[in-house]
Design a protein around this motif. Structure first.
Motif, PDB file in Angstrom:
ATOM      1  N   ALA A   1     -15.568 -20.025 -10.846  1.00 32.11           N
ATOM      2  CA  ALA A   1     -14.201 -19.710 -10.428  1.00 32.11           C
ATOM      3  C   ALA A   1     -13.871 -20.357  -9.083  1.00 32.11           C
ATOM      4  O   ALA A   1     -12.774 -20.890  -8.898  1.00 32.11           O
ATOM      5  CB  ALA A   1     -14.002 -18.202 -10.347  1.00 32.11           C
ATOM      6  N   GLN A   2     -14.819 -20.333  -8.147  1.00 30.54           N
ATOM      7  CA  GLN A   2     -14.587 -20.942  -6.840  1.00 30.54           C
ATOM      8  C   GLN A   2     -14.421 -22.457  -6.958  1.00 30.54           C
ATOM      9  O   GLN A   2     -13.536 -23.039  -6.330  1.00 30.54           O
ATOM     10  CB  GLN A   2     -15.733 -20.614  -5.889  1.00 30.54           C
ATOM     11  N   LEU A   3     -15.245 -23.099  -7.767  1.00 27.92           N
ATOM     12  CA  LEU A   3     -15.150 -24.546  -7.924  1.00 27.92           C
ATOM     13  C   LEU A   3     -13.863 -24.949  -8.628  1.00 27.92           C
ATOM     14  O   LEU A   3     -13.220 -25.922  -8.230  1.00 27.92           O
ATOM     15  CB  LEU A   3     -16.365 -25.091  -8.676  1.00 27.92           C
ATOM     16  N   GLU A   4     -13.464 -24.222  -9.672  1.00 26.80           N
ATOM     17  CA  GLU A   4     -12.195 -24.523 -10.347  1.00 26.80           C
ATOM     18  C   GLU A   4     -11.037 -24.419  -9.362  1.00 26.80           C
ATOM     19  O   GLU A   4     -10.179 -25.297  -9.305  1.00 26.80           O
ATOM     20  CB  GLU A   4     -11.952 -23.557 -11.517  1.00 26.80           C
ATOM     21  N   TRP A   5     -11.020 -23.333  -8.593  1.00 26.52           N
ATOM     22  CA  TRP A   5      -9.938 -23.132  -7.640  1.00 26.52           C
ATOM     23  C   TRP A   5      -9.942 -24.235  -6.580  1.00 26.52           C
ATOM     24  O   TRP A   5      -8.894 -24.813  -6.267  1.00 26.52           O
ATOM     25  CB  TRP A   5     -10.052 -21.750  -6.987  1.00 26.52           C
ATOM     26  N   ALA A   6     -11.098 -24.546  -6.029  1.00 24.72           N
ATOM     27  CA  ALA A   6     -11.185 -25.563  -4.982  1.00 24.72           C
ATOM     28  C   ALA A   6     -10.740 -26.926  -5.493  1.00 24.72           C
ATOM     29  O   ALA A   6     -10.005 -27.638  -4.805  1.00 24.72           O
ATOM     30  CB  ALA A   6     -12.611 -25.636  -4.440  1.00 24.72           C
ATOM     31  N   GLN A   7     -11.166 -27.302  -6.682  1.00 24.09           N
ATOM     32  CA  GLN A   7     -10.789 -28.597  -7.231  1.00 24.09           C
ATOM     33  C   GLN A   7      -9.280 -28.723  -7.365  1.00 24.09           C
ATOM     34  O   GLN A   7      -8.711 -29.751  -7.004  1.00 24.09           O
ATOM     35  CB  GLN A   7     -11.449 -28.804  -8.591  1.00 24.09           C
ATOM     36  N   VAL A   8      -8.629 -27.704  -7.869  1.00 25.87           N
ATOM     37  CA  VAL A   8      -7.185 -27.771  -8.048  1.00 25.87           C
ATOM     38  C   VAL A   8      -6.470 -27.654  -6.704  1.00 25.87           C
ATOM     39  O   VAL A   8      -5.534 -28.396  -6.419  1.00 25.87           O
ATOM     40  CB  VAL A   8      -6.694 -26.695  -9.047  1.00 25.87           C
TER      41      VAL A   8
ATOM     42  N   LEU B   1      -8.954 -32.472  -6.290  1.00 27.35           N
ATOM     43  CA  LEU B   1     -10.172 -33.268  -6.377  1.00 27.35           C
ATOM     44  C   LEU B   1     -10.804 -33.144  -7.747  1.00 27.35           C
ATOM     45  O   LEU B   1     -10.735 -32.104  -8.374  1.00 27.35           O
ATOM     46  CB  LEU B   1     -11.202 -32.769  -5.353  1.00 27.35           C
ATOM     47  N   ASP B   2     -11.477 -34.209  -8.163  1.00 21.72           N
ATOM     48  CA  ASP B   2     -12.292 -34.074  -9.359  1.00 21.72           C
ATOM     49  C   ASP B   2     -13.664 -33.546  -8.919  1.00 21.72           C
ATOM     50  O   ASP B   2     -13.964 -33.513  -7.724  1.00 21.72           O
ATOM     51  CB  ASP B   2     -12.383 -35.391 -10.140  1.00 21.72           C
ATOM     52  N   PRO B   3     -14.503 -33.113  -9.841  1.00 26.92           N
ATOM     53  CA  PRO B   3     -15.778 -32.496  -9.466  1.00 26.92           C
ATOM     54  C   PRO B   3     -16.653 -33.372  -8.563  1.00 26.92           C
ATOM     55  O   PRO B   3     -17.274 -32.887  -7.626  1.00 26.92           O
ATOM     56  CB  PRO B   3     -16.472 -32.230 -10.802  1.00 26.92           C
ATOM     57  N   GLU B   4     -16.699 -34.668  -8.824  1.00 28.20           N
ATOM     58  CA  GLU B   4     -17.542 -35.549  -8.008  1.00 28.20           C
ATOM     59  C   GLU B   4     -16.992 -35.680  -6.590  1.00 28.20           C
ATOM     60  O   GLU B   4     -17.752 -35.669  -5.616  1.00 28.20           O
ATOM     61  CB  GLU B   4     -17.676 -36.928  -8.666  1.00 28.20           C
ATOM     62  N   ASP B   5     -15.679 -35.796  -6.435  1.00 27.61           N
ATOM     63  CA  ASP B   5     -15.083 -35.836  -5.098  1.00 27.61           C
ATOM     64  C   ASP B   5     -15.405 -34.569  -4.323  1.00 27.61           C
ATOM     65  O   ASP B   5     -15.731 -34.621  -3.137  1.00 27.61           O
ATOM     66  CB  ASP B   5     -13.555 -35.977  -5.176  1.00 27.61           C
ATOM     67  N   LEU B   6     -15.303 -33.425  -4.989  1.00 30.90           N
ATOM     68  CA  LEU B   6     -15.594 -32.155  -4.326  1.00 30.90           C
ATOM     69  C   LEU B   6     -17.044 -32.114  -3.868  1.00 30.90           C
ATOM     70  O   LEU B   6     -17.335 -31.710  -2.743  1.00 30.90           O
ATOM     71  CB  LEU B   6     -15.281 -30.983  -5.255  1.00 30.90           C
ATOM     72  N   ARG B   7     -17.974 -32.565  -4.711  1.00 29.54           N
ATOM     73  CA  ARG B   7     -19.391 -32.582  -4.328  1.00 29.54           C
ATOM     74  C   ARG B   7     -19.634 -33.474  -3.107  1.00 29.54           C
ATOM     75  O   ARG B   7     -20.337 -33.092  -2.175  1.00 29.54           O
ATOM     76  CB  ARG B   7     -20.261 -33.053  -5.490  1.00 29.54           C
ATOM     77  N   ARG B   8     -19.045 -34.677  -3.122  1.00 33.73           N
ATOM     78  CA  ARG B   8     -19.239 -35.609  -2.000  1.00 33.73           C
ATOM     79  C   ARG B   8     -18.669 -35.045  -0.705  1.00 33.73           C
ATOM     80  O   ARG B   8     -19.321 -35.089   0.342  1.00 33.73           O
ATOM     81  CB  ARG B   8     -18.585 -36.954  -2.307  1.00 33.73           C
ATOM     82  N   LYS B   9     -17.471 -34.495  -0.761  1.00 34.48           N
ATOM     83  CA  LYS B   9     -16.846 -33.956   0.454  1.00 34.48           C
ATOM     84  C   LYS B   9     -17.602 -32.727   0.962  1.00 34.48           C
ATOM     85  O   LYS B   9     -17.759 -32.550   2.171  1.00 34.48           O
ATOM     86  CB  LYS B   9     -15.380 -33.656   0.190  1.00 34.48           C
ATOM     87  N   ALA B  10     -18.063 -31.891   0.051  1.00 28.58           N
ATOM     88  CA  ALA B  10     -18.837 -30.714   0.457  1.00 28.58           C
ATOM     89  C   ALA B  10     -20.140 -31.139   1.129  1.00 28.58           C
ATOM     90  O   ALA B  10     -20.566 -30.525   2.108  1.00 28.58           O
ATOM     91  CB  ALA B  10     -19.119 -29.815  -0.742  1.00 28.58           C
TER      92      ALA B  10
END
Length: 142
Positions: free
Chosen positions: A94-101, A105-114
């Motif tokens: 739920a946290q990842l879905e919310w953060a991406q939207v 960001l797409d999942p890979e962008d979110l991982r890199r930025k995190a």
């Protein structure tokens, strides 16, 4: 949103946070039946999307599951997002879905930025100082 609906929506969002996508879709469908929201499947011409309108939040999706995910994300934002990171693994999806939207960001962008944020945060006060300066509040990111 009236307080009683806000409280009901808040309780629903917290419950949805821990559900599988299938259970989330069913829970939203049940809430629509109980509270008078609307659930509109695409028209037969194939040119429209699935629509959910519930507790003052209207969203679209390619199918019922996608619309339910979008409703959950928008409702989470409407109640203030996440107050702080929660490390409970049952909330991770739920946290990842919310953060991406929320961050577009797409999942890979979110991982890199995190990863960048984690590296900077652990090394020094740079991230906290930047947050304080950006927000203009000394207590921010304390």
């Amino acid at each position: 949103m009236p307080l009683d609906l806000h409280n009901r929506a808040t309780r629903l969002v917290h419950a949805l946070d821990r559900m599988t996508p299938e259970d989330r879709t069913e829970a939203i469908a049940n809430e629509i039946i109980e509270t008078g929201g609307s659930w509109q499947p695409p028209s037969d011409d194939g040119r429209s999307c699935f629509t959910i309108a519930l507790h003052g939040i209207e969203v679209f999706g390619f199918d019922a599951a996608h619309a339910a995910m979008n409703w959950h994300i928008n409702a989470r934002s409407a109640i203030g997002g996440w107050a702080e990171p929660d490390h409970d693994p049952t909330l991770r999806r739920a946290q990842l879905e919310w953060a991406q939207v929320a961050l577009f960001l797409d999942p890979e962008d979110l991982r890199r930025k995190a990863a960048v944020i984690a590296a900077l945060w652990s090394g020094n006060q740079m991230v906290r100082n930047a947050a304080r300066q950006y927000l203009g509040t000394p207590e921010a990111a304390a």
